[in-house]
Design a protein around this motif. Structure first.
Motif, mmCIF file in Angstrom:
data_model
loop_
_atom_site.group_PDB
_atom_site.id
_atom_site.type_symbol
_atom_site.label_atom_id
_atom_site.label_comp_id
_atom_site.label_asym_id
_atom_site.label_seq_id
_atom_site.Cartn_x
_atom_site.Cartn_y
_atom_site.Cartn_z
ATOM 1 N N ASN A 93 0.827 -1.212 0.000
ATOM 2 C CA ASN A 93 0.000 0.000 0.000
ATOM 3 C C ASN A 93 0.861 1.263 0.000
ATOM 4 O O ASN A 93 0.494 2.293 0.547
ATOM 5 N N GLY A 94 2.013 1.185 -0.649
ATOM 6 C CA GLY A 94 2.937 2.311 -0.658
ATOM 7 C C GLY A 94 2.405 3.569 -1.310
ATOM 8 O O GLY A 94 2.847 4.677 -0.989
ATOM 9 N N ASP A 95 1.443 3.419 -2.225
ATOM 10 C CA ASP A 95 0.900 4.594 -2.912
ATOM 11 C C ASP A 95 -0.317 5.174 -2.209
ATOM 12 O O ASP A 95 -0.985 6.068 -2.735
ATOM 13 N N ASP A 96 -0.610 4.689 -1.005
ATOM 14 C CA ASP A 96 -1.813 5.141 -0.288
ATOM 15 C C ASP A 96 -1.480 5.636 1.112
ATOM 16 O O ASP A 96 -2.310 5.569 2.012
ATOM 17 N N LEU A 97 -0.277 6.128 1.329
ATOM 18 C CA LEU A 97 0.100 6.630 2.646
ATOM 19 C C LEU A 97 -0.240 8.117 2.748
ATOM 20 O O LEU A 97 0.107 8.902 1.871
ATOM 21 N N LYS A 98 -0.917 8.485 3.828
ATOM 22 C CA LYS A 98 -1.340 9.870 4.033
ATOM 23 C C LYS A 98 -1.095 10.282 5.481
ATOM 24 O O LYS A 98 -0.966 9.446 6.370
ATOM 25 N N THR A 99 -1.048 11.566 5.702
ATOM 26 C CA THR A 99 -0.884 12.094 7.049
ATOM 27 C C THR A 99 -2.222 12.120 7.776
ATOM 28 O O THR A 99 -3.282 11.897 7.194
ATOM 29 N N ASN A 100 -2.152 12.388 9.068
ATOM 30 C CA ASN A 100 -3.339 12.642 9.910
ATOM 31 C C ASN A 100 -4.269 11.442 10.036
ATOM 32 O O ASN A 100 -5.478 11.602 10.178
ATOM 33 N N ARG A 101 -3.710 10.248 9.997
ATOM 34 C CA ARG A 101 -4.545 9.069 10.219
ATOM 35 C C ARG A 101 -3.663 7.888 10.612
ATOM 36 O O ARG A 101 -2.476 7.833 10.274
ATOM 37 N N SER A 102 -4.251 6.981 11.364
ATOM 38 C CA SER A 102 -3.586 5.706 11.614
ATOM 39 C C SER A 102 -3.716 4.857 10.358
ATOM 40 O O SER A 102 -4.782 4.809 9.748
ATOM 41 N N GLN A 103 -2.628 4.223 9.963
ATOM 42 C CA GLN A 103 -2.660 3.473 8.710
ATOM 43 C C GLN A 103 -1.657 2.331 8.768
ATOM 44 O O GLN A 103 -0.690 2.376 9.531
ATOM 45 N N ALA A 147 2.590 -3.429 10.065
ATOM 46 C CA ALA A 147 2.738 -2.461 11.145
ATOM 47 C C ALA A 147 1.697 -1.369 10.979
ATOM 48 O O ALA A 147 1.096 -1.216 9.904
ATOM 49 N N GLU A 148 1.473 -0.644 12.048
ATOM 50 C CA GLU A 148 0.594 0.515 11.992
ATOM 51 C C GLU A 148 1.402 1.748 12.366
ATOM 52 O O GLU A 148 2.255 1.703 13.268
ATOM 53 N N THR A 149 1.144 2.840 11.648
ATOM 54 C CA THR A 149 1.934 4.041 11.866
ATOM 55 C C THR A 149 1.067 5.276 11.727
ATOM 56 O O THR A 149 -0.076 5.204 11.260
ATOM 57 N N HIS A 150 1.641 6.397 12.133
ATOM 58 C CA HIS A 150 0.965 7.697 12.011
ATOM 59 C C HIS A 150 2.014 8.695 11.547
ATOM 60 O O HIS A 150 2.970 8.987 12.267
ATOM 61 N N ILE A 151 1.851 9.183 10.324
ATOM 62 C CA ILE A 151 2.816 10.112 9.729
ATOM 63 C C ILE A 151 2.277 11.529 9.882
ATOM 64 O O ILE A 151 1.165 11.824 9.446
ATOM 65 N N LYS A 152 3.066 12.386 10.498
ATOM 66 C CA LYS A 152 2.578 13.721 10.826
ATOM 67 C C LYS A 152 2.714 14.712 9.672
ATOM 68 O O LYS A 152 1.919 15.639 9.552
ATOM 69 N N LYS A 153 3.740 14.553 8.831
ATOM 70 C CA LYS A 153 4.000 15.541 7.788
ATOM 71 C C LYS A 153 4.066 14.883 6.420
ATOM 72 O O LYS A 153 4.656 13.812 6.263
ATOM 73 N N ALA A 154 3.449 15.543 5.435
ATOM 74 C CA ALA A 154 3.504 15.046 4.063
ATOM 75 C C ALA A 154 4.913 15.216 3.509
ATOM 76 O O ALA A 154 5.697 16.040 3.982
ATOM 77 N N GLY A 155 5.232 14.435 2.487
ATOM 78 C CA GLY A 155 6.539 14.546 1.860
ATOM 79 C C GLY A 155 7.102 13.190 1.493
ATOM 80 O O GLY A 155 6.419 12.164 1.546
ATOM 81 N N ILE A 156 8.363 13.198 1.118
ATOM 82 C CA ILE A 156 9.050 11.981 0.700
ATOM 83 C C ILE A 156 9.723 11.341 1.905
ATOM 84 O O ILE A 156 10.384 12.024 2.686
ATOM 85 N N TYR A 157 9.535 10.037 2.036
ATOM 86 C CA TYR A 157 10.161 9.280 3.121
ATOM 87 C C TYR A 157 10.921 8.095 2.539
ATOM 88 O O TYR A 157 10.475 7.457 1.579
ATOM 89 N N ARG A 158 12.068 7.815 3.153
ATOM 90 C CA ARG A 158 12.762 6.556 2.887
ATOM 91 C C ARG A 158 12.411 5.587 4.012
ATOM 92 O O ARG A 158 12.307 5.971 5.179
ATOM 93 N N ILE A 159 12.212 4.315 3.659
ATOM 94 C CA ILE A 159 11.833 3.274 4.622
ATOM 95 C C ILE A 159 12.811 2.105 4.492
ATOM 96 O O ILE A 159 13.115 1.666 3.376
ATOM 97 N N ASN A 216 -4.573 8.715 15.909
ATOM 98 C CA ASN A 216 -3.510 8.326 16.833
ATOM 99 C C ASN A 216 -2.747 7.146 16.263
ATOM 100 O O ASN A 216 -3.326 6.165 15.820
ATOM 101 N N GLY A 217 -1.401 7.233 16.271
ATOM 102 C CA GLY A 217 -0.588 6.156 15.736
ATOM 103 C C GLY A 217 -0.335 5.072 16.771
ATOM 104 O O GLY A 217 -0.601 5.236 17.951
ATOM 105 N N HIS A 218 0.185 3.951 16.307
ATOM 106 C CA HIS A 218 0.461 2.832 17.196
ATOM 107 C C HIS A 218 1.870 2.329 16.918
ATOM 108 O O HIS A 218 2.304 2.279 15.778
ATOM 109 N N HIS A 219 2.571 1.952 17.987
ATOM 110 C CA HIS A 219 3.853 1.264 17.872
ATOM 111 C C HIS A 219 4.901 2.099 17.152
ATOM 112 O O HIS A 219 5.791 1.577 16.512
#
Length: 253
Positions: free
Chosen positions: A141-151, A204-216, A245-248
């Protein structure tokens, strides 16, 4: 268990000091990194977290080179490790640790490595598939990551045409895998540990606070060997919700 960056707002005042030997580090030559975690100029005891007292994530400024290493405790209460940096330039060192009886913390340091090389530009186009040691690792689901949500981070692993399950992956440092995310612009750092899911071997579940490019970077173990897959994602801005709210996650700035 969330890591928080060290700041004036935190109740525990921990000073992280870094010394290098030699003082001027050269590319391609091993150097010793010495960390001291101090309160009132005295080394403090640390608790074990995920089988280690200190987790050190090292990246170059271009986010093309990544290492997850573990400095060892010395007799004086400091922690040291040898490392060889491949190219010249700036490197970021994220140390996460848990002072005894306190919440986990993370500290960021920068060092400059002298020498040649290190001028190559990193390709930050999206990358959702990583080929490593005969494994095809896909961030589904790499093309569906967004800020302001648990995902979720939904990661599949295939070898020799067979889809691996969570049972095919060996525990590594008390987790199914270790996931590090670092943003391209502000170098914000997230350290994420997967949770169980029957659909994906690494989930995993995460919460990304800021939009932009990330390396994983995703580290997982099979047959006693650690494999490191890498991805590049472009996180979009999502709608603000009250229950985002993010988790882990372990966050650092």
């Amino acid at each position: 268990m969330d890591l928080v960056p060290i700041s004036d707002e935190n109740s525990v005042k921990i000073d992280v000091k870094l010394l290098t030997d030699p003082q001027t580090i050269k590319a391609g030559t091993a150097a010793k990194l010495i960390f001291a975690f101090q309160e009132n100029n005295k080394n403090i005891p640390l608790d074990i977290s995920h089988e280690m007292k200190v987790h050190l994530m090292v990246v170059d400024e271009n986010l093309s080179w990544f290492r997850h290493i573990h400095p060892k405790e010395q007799a004086d209460g400091s922690y040291s490790i040898m490392e060889t940096f491949p190219d010249s330039g700036k490197y970021l060192l994220f140390s996460d640790f848990k002072p005894h009886g306190a919440a986990p913390l993370v500290d960021k340091k920068e060092i400059i490595v002298s020498g040649s090389g290190g001028n190559d530009k990193m390709d930050f186009s999206t990358k959702f598939v990583s080929l490593v040691d005969g494994y095809t690792v896909t961030l589904e689901n790499g093309d569906d990551l967004k800020t302001n949500r648990s995902q979720p981070l939904e990661i599949s692993v295939v070898k020799d045409g067979k889809k691996l399950t969570e049972n095919d992956i060996e525990p590594y440092l008390a987790a199914t895998a270790h996931i590090a995310m670092i943003s391209k612009e502000e170098k914000e750092f997230l350290h994420i540990h997967p949770v169980s899911d029957k659909r994906f071997p690494i989930y995993a579940e995460t919460h990304i606070k800021k939009a932009g490019i990330y390396r994983i970077w995703v580290e997982f173990q099979t047959n006693g060997k650690i494999h490191t897959a890498d991805f590049t994602v472009h996180t979009k801005a999502g709608e603000t919700t009250k229950n985002a709210n993010g988790h882990h996650d372990h966050h650092a700035h």
